[in-house]
Write a protein that holds these residues in place. Structure first.
Motif, PDB file in Angstrom:
ATOM      1  N   ARG A 166     -39.557  43.677 -20.193  1.00 54.76           N
ATOM      2  CA  ARG A 166     -39.346  42.233 -20.086  1.00 54.76           C
ATOM      3  C   ARG A 166     -40.689  41.557 -19.831  1.00 54.76           C
ATOM      4  N   ASP A 167     -41.045  40.578 -20.668  1.00 52.19           N
ATOM      5  CA  ASP A 167     -42.315  39.875 -20.506  1.00 52.19           C
ATOM      6  C   ASP A 167     -42.072  38.430 -20.099  1.00 52.19           C
ATOM      7  N   LYS A 168     -42.947  37.932 -19.233  1.00 51.33           N
ATOM      8  CA  LYS A 168     -42.848  36.569 -18.736  1.00 51.33           C
ATOM      9  C   LYS A 168     -44.249  35.984 -18.641  1.00 51.33           C
ATOM     10  N   TYR A 169     -44.398  34.717 -19.031  1.00 53.76           N
ATOM     11  CA  TYR A 169     -45.714  34.081 -19.050  1.00 53.76           C
ATOM     12  C   TYR A 169     -45.858  33.145 -17.855  1.00 53.76           C
ATOM     13  N   LEU A 170     -46.993  33.281 -17.172  1.00 54.66           N
ATOM     14  CA  LEU A 170     -47.258  32.501 -15.970  1.00 54.66           C
ATOM     15  C   LEU A 170     -48.585  31.772 -16.115  1.00 54.66           C
ATOM     16  N   THR A 171     -48.663  30.563 -15.574  1.00 57.02           N
ATOM     17  CA  THR A 171     -49.946  29.859 -15.568  1.00 57.02           C
ATOM     18  C   THR A 171     -50.941  30.646 -14.727  1.00 57.02           C
ATOM     19  N   GLU A 172     -52.186  30.655 -15.173  1.00 53.94           N
ATOM     20  CA  GLU A 172     -53.161  31.528 -14.507  1.00 53.94           C
ATOM     21  C   GLU A 172     -54.274  30.760 -13.796  1.00 53.94           C
ATOM     22  N   GLU A 173     -54.059  29.460 -13.504  1.00 55.29           N
ATOM     23  CA  GLU A 173     -55.117  28.721 -12.838  1.00 55.29           C
ATOM     24  C   GLU A 173     -55.447  29.338 -11.479  1.00 55.29           C
ATOM     25  N   TYR A 174     -56.735  29.412 -11.191  1.00 54.37           N
ATOM     26  CA  TYR A 174     -57.299  29.905  -9.930  1.00 54.37           C
ATOM     27  C   TYR A 174     -57.130  31.416  -9.720  1.00 54.37           C
ATOM     28  N   THR A 175     -56.526  32.141 -10.655  1.00 51.75           N
ATOM     29  CA  THR A 175     -56.290  33.562 -10.419  1.00 51.75           C
ATOM     30  C   THR A 175     -57.572  34.387 -10.413  1.00 51.75           C
ATOM     31  N   SER A 176     -58.606  33.931 -11.125  1.00 47.74           N
ATOM     32  CA  SER A 176     -59.845  34.704 -11.166  1.00 47.74           C
ATOM     33  C   SER A 176     -60.804  34.338 -10.039  1.00 47.74           C
ATOM     34  N   GLN A 177     -60.469  33.336  -9.224  1.00 50.30           N
ATOM     35  CA  GLN A 177     -61.344  32.965  -8.119  1.00 50.30           C
ATOM     36  C   GLN A 177     -60.651  33.069  -6.765  1.00 50.30           C
ATOM     37  N   THR A 178     -59.418  33.600  -6.755  1.00 45.44           N
ATOM     38  CA  THR A 178     -58.662  33.744  -5.513  1.00 45.44           C
ATOM     39  C   THR A 178     -58.663  35.194  -5.062  1.00 45.44           C
ATOM     40  N   CYS A 179     -58.990  35.430  -3.803  1.00 46.60           N
ATOM     41  CA  CYS A 179     -59.031  36.784  -3.270  1.00 46.60           C
ATOM     42  C   CYS A 179     -57.609  37.328  -3.143  1.00 46.60           C
ATOM     43  N   PRO A 180     -57.311  38.498  -3.716  1.00 44.42           N
ATOM     44  CA  PRO A 180     -55.967  39.061  -3.630  1.00 44.42           C
ATOM     45  C   PRO A 180     -55.667  39.667  -2.261  1.00 44.42           C
ATOM     46  N   VAL A 181     -56.679  39.758  -1.395  1.00 43.12           N
ATOM     47  CA  VAL A 181     -56.484  40.336  -0.065  1.00 43.12           C
ATOM     48  C   VAL A 181     -56.235  39.263   0.985  1.00 43.12           C
ATOM     49  N   CYS A 182     -57.155  38.285   1.057  1.00 43.91           N
ATOM     50  CA  CYS A 182     -57.024  37.259   2.101  1.00 43.91           C
ATOM     51  C   CYS A 182     -56.464  35.944   1.575  1.00 43.91           C
ATOM     52  N   GLY A 183     -56.443  35.759   0.249  1.00 44.25           N
ATOM     53  CA  GLY A 183     -55.856  34.554  -0.332  1.00 44.25           C
ATOM     54  C   GLY A 183     -56.783  33.365  -0.416  1.00 44.25           C
ATOM     55  N   VAL A 184     -58.047  33.491  -0.001  1.00 49.65           N
ATOM     56  CA  VAL A 184     -58.983  32.376  -0.058  1.00 49.65           C
ATOM     57  C   VAL A 184     -59.426  32.149  -1.504  1.00 49.65           C
ATOM     58  N   SER A 185     -59.368  30.898  -1.938  1.00 47.35           N
ATOM     59  CA  SER A 185     -59.756  30.542  -3.301  1.00 47.35           C
ATOM     60  C   SER A 185     -61.047  29.736  -3.271  1.00 47.35           C
ATOM     61  N   ASP A 186     -62.054  30.207  -4.003  1.00 48.04           N
ATOM     62  CA  ASP A 186     -63.352  29.539  -4.036  1.00 48.04           C
ATOM     63  C   ASP A 186     -64.040  29.900  -5.341  1.00 48.04           C
ATOM     64  N   ALA A 187     -64.526  28.887  -6.072  1.00 42.71           N
ATOM     65  CA  ALA A 187     -65.217  29.134  -7.341  1.00 42.71           C
ATOM     66  C   ALA A 187     -66.454  29.998  -7.138  1.00 42.71           C
ATOM     67  N   ASN A 188     -67.047  29.974  -5.936  1.00 42.27           N
ATOM     68  CA  ASN A 188     -68.236  30.775  -5.661  1.00 42.27           C
ATOM     69  C   ASN A 188     -67.934  32.261  -5.526  1.00 42.27           C
ATOM     70  N   ASN A 189     -66.633  32.624  -5.499  1.00 45.45           N
ATOM     71  CA  ASN A 189     -66.271  34.039  -5.440  1.00 45.45           C
ATOM     72  C   ASN A 189     -66.597  34.757  -6.744  1.00 45.45           C
ATOM     73  N   LYS A 190     -66.767  33.990  -7.840  1.00 46.43           N
ATOM     74  CA  LYS A 190     -67.025  34.580  -9.144  1.00 46.43           C
ATOM     75  C   LYS A 190     -68.527  34.766  -9.351  1.00 46.43           C
ATOM     76  N   LYS A 191     -68.932  36.016  -9.532  1.00 47.08           N
ATOM     77  CA  LYS A 191     -70.337  36.345  -9.797  1.00 47.08           C
ATOM     78  C   LYS A 191     -70.399  37.058 -11.142  1.00 47.08           C
ATOM     79  N   ASP A 192     -70.473  36.269 -12.220  1.00 47.44           N
ATOM     80  CA  ASP A 192     -70.393  36.810 -13.577  1.00 47.44           C
ATOM     81  C   ASP A 192     -69.074  37.548 -13.723  1.00 47.44           C
TER      82      ASP A 192
END
Length: 242
Positions: A166-192
């Motif tokens: 079963r496949d389901k599509y979800l919006t992915e905003e902020y998923t690449s800059q949000t920490c999966p451990v503590c939940g803090v979201s910051d654009a500076n978390n992305k280093k290339d």
């Protein structure tokens, strides 16, 4: 019965086949998929397995075809022409390469998902990413041509049906800059292509972090994690928005 078509100097035979009804997977295992630029698929499975699928050479090969097209278009412009048989052939060759590439990478992805007995697949929906986007000449080529997501979504949907997933599509905003451990979201978390959390120092591959957040969001029906929101860790280790 079948149909024979002649295209680009070759004959192709098309025949419809009836496939058996796929048996739905019942395992309770889920996976999240995040799309990348050169690593086309980043997959995170709820059992802890993860995989990156795609190589830089795939994009380099696509760029080779694209540059040939650009050269031909430049020559035609000098002649006040818009098209030629060579240009049509070059577009066809690039399209075939891309289609075959997507077939192979999608097959590899579902081979991995099937091996891990995945029942639910959560896919990052990036169809709106191109709207008013201007990331520079090179990245625009990736965004508007290499990332043929309509084609890719179609292939994923077909493979999911074939494997009983079963496949389901979800919006992915902020998923690449949000920490999966503590939940803090910051654009500076992305280093290339690397993710480094400025709050808890968690680090990992940025695309796999995105896949993990898509998985968590799908499994726990979380709202998108926005910057400056307070997050707590639940007992199962997933970030819960408060």
């Amino acid at each position: 019965r079948g149909q024979i078509h002649f295209k680009d100097g070759k004959f192709y035979f098309y025949q419809s086949v009836e496939l058996p009804e796929p048996r739905a997977v019942k395992s309770g295992i889920s996976a999240g998929i995040d799309f990348g630029i050169k690593k086309l698929f980043a997959i995170k499975v709820s059992n802890g397995e993860e995989k990156l699928i795609g190589r830089k050479r795939h994009f380099r090969q696509w760029m080779y075809h694209t540059n040939l097209i650009a050269d031909e278009q430049s020559k035609l412009a000098n002649q006040n022409r818009k098209s030629s048989r060579r240009l049509k052939r070059l577009f066809s060759l690039r399209s075939k390469f891309q289609n075959n590439l997507y077939n192979n990478l999608t097959a590899s992805a579902f081979k991995f998902l099937n091996k891990n007995k995945v029942e639910n697949l959560f896919v990052g929906d990036v169809q709106g990413i191109r709207t008013d986007a201007d990331w520079g000449k090179r990245r625009n080529k990736m965004l508007h041509n290499y990332w043929a997501y309509d084609l890719l979504y179609h292939k994923i949907a077909n493979k999911a049906e074939e494997y009983g997933i079963r496949d389901k599509y979800l919006t992915e905003e902020y998923t690449s800059q949000t920490c999966p451990v503590c939940g803090v979201s910051d654009a500076n978390n992305k280093k290339d292509r690397i993710f480094i959390c400025g709050f808890c120092d968690f680090f990992g591959h940025r695309d796999l972090v995105g896949a993990t957040n898509i998985l968590n969001k799908g499994m726990h029906s979380l709202q998108s994690v926005h910057r400056a929101e307070t997050s707590l860790l639940g007992g199962d280790g997933y970030a819960i928005v408060s």
